[in-house]
Design a protein around this motif. Structure first.
Motif: not given
Length: 296
Positions: A213-226
Motif C-alpha cells: 500500500y505504501i510503495l508509491p510513498t516509498v518511491t516518492i521518498n526515495l527520489v526526494l532523498i536521493i
C-alpha cells in the motif's frame, strides 16, 4: 438559430488565471531553464567566470574531469553519502510513521514536534551540531570511556562522513515521515483485522499489507532523498568544509571550490552537468524498478 455567446465571467476568469500563471512561468524560465542552458553552454568553454572573452573547447573539460582523481573521489563520497542518507532516513521515518500512526492521544502535537527540524535552516542546524560535536560528544565519550567518542567526530576521516550524514538525516526525516503517515492512513483497517484473525504475524502484515500500500510513498521518498544526497552542500560545507583530507568533499563542495575559489567556472559547469546526468539516471532507474514491483 441563436448564436452561442461566451460567458464574460468565464472569459475574465481564464484571463485572470493566465495572468497569475504567466509570471511564475517567466520567472522559472529565466532563473532555471535559461540558467541550465547557459551552464551547459559554458561547460564547453574555457570561461573563468570573469573574462569577457572565452573560447569553445568542446569536450575538453569533460575529458579532463574523467582523468581527475579528485572528481572521482568526490563522486564516490557523494554516492556513499547518498546511500547512507537513504538508509537512515527511510528506516527512521518509516519507523516513526508507523509509531505515530498508531497513537491514540496527542497525535497532532507529536507529529508537529517531529516536523520542527524541517522548519530550521540547514546551515543553522549544522552550526548547532558543530558545537555539539566539539563540546558535548567528547564529554560523553570521556565519561563512558569510549576512545573514538572522546574527540569531535568531525576531526577524523573515518567518522566525519557518518557524522555529517547523521545531522542531515536528523533534519530530513520530517517530510518523509509525514508522507509515510499519509500513505498508512489509506490502508483499510479491515485488511489488518482479517490478517490478524488468520494468525498473520506482525512481519507478515507489514510485508503483505503495509508495504504494497505504501510503495508509491516509498518511491516518492526515495527520489526526494536521493536528490538531497547527491545535491547536498550546506551540511558538509558548514560542518567540515570537505575535510578532513577530502573525506567529506561531496560533489557540491568540489563544484563550489572550482567555481569560486579556483575560478574554473567552465569546469564547475561540466561537473554540474555530469551530476545532473547521474541524478537523472538514479531517479529514472528507481522509478522503473518500483513501477515493475507495483505491477507484479
Amino acid at each position: 438559430m441563436k448564436k452561442f455567446k461566451p460567458n464574460r465571467l468565464a472569459t475574465s476568469s481564464r484571463a485572470t488565471y493566465f495572468g497569475f500563471t504567466i509570471i511564475p512561468v517567466l520567472l522559472y524560465t529565466f532563473f532555471y531553464v535559461f540558467s541550465v542552458i547557459n551552464g551547459i553552454r559554458y561547460s564547453f568553454t574555457n570561461w573563468d567566470g570573469m573574462a569577457q572573452n572565452y573560447d569553445f573547447v568542446g569536450f575538453k573539460n569533460y575529458i579532463s574531469l574523467l582523468k581527475n582523481p579528485y572528481f572521482w573521489n568526490s563522486m564516490k563520497t557523494t554516492l556513499l553519502y547518498s546511500v547512507m542518507l537513504v538508509v537512515c532516513v527511510i528506516s527512521i521515518s518509516l519507523t516513526l510513521a508507523i509509531s505515530l500512526n498508531s497513537l491514540k492521544w496527542f497525535k497532532t502535537f507529536t507529529k508537529s514536534l517531529f516536523f520542527v527540524p524541517a522548519m530550521i535552516g540547514g546551515v543553522t542546524i549544522a552550526l548547532i551540531w558543530d558545537q555539539m560535536y566539539y563540546r558535548v560528544v567528547p564529554v560523553i565519550g570521556q565519561a563512558l570511556g569510549i576512545d573514538w567518542l572522546s574527540q569531535s567526530l568531525l576531526m577524523t576521516g573515518k567518522t566525519a562522513l557518518p557524522a555529517v550524514v547523521f545531522v542531515h538525516a536528523w533534519q530530513a526525516v520530517a517530510l518523509p515521515t509525514i508522507i509515510f503517515i499519509a500513505g498508512l492512513q489509506q490502508i483499510p483497517d479491515e485488511q489488518y483485522e482479517s490478517a490478524q484473525i488468520d494468525g498473520a504475524t506482525l512481519f507478515k502484515r507489514f510485508r503483505y499489507i503495509t508495504l504494497p500500500y505504501i510503495l508509491p510513498t516509498v518511491t516518492i521518498n526515495l527520489v526526494l532523498i536521493i536528490k538531497q544526497g547527491f545535491t547536498s552542500f550546506d551540511f558538509p560545507y558548514a560542518l567540515t568544509g570537505g575535510g578532513p583530507v577530502r573525506s567529506t568533499e561531496v560533489i557540491g563542495i568540489l563544484i563550489y571550490n572550482d567555481a569560486f575559489k579556483n575560478l574554473k567556472f567552465s569546469t564547475a559547469n561540466a561537473e554540474a552537468c555530469l551530476l545532473f546526468v547521474v541524478v537523472a539516471i538514479f531517479s529514472l532507474t528507481q522509478l522503473k524498478l518500483t513501477s515493475k514491483r507495483g505491477n507484479d
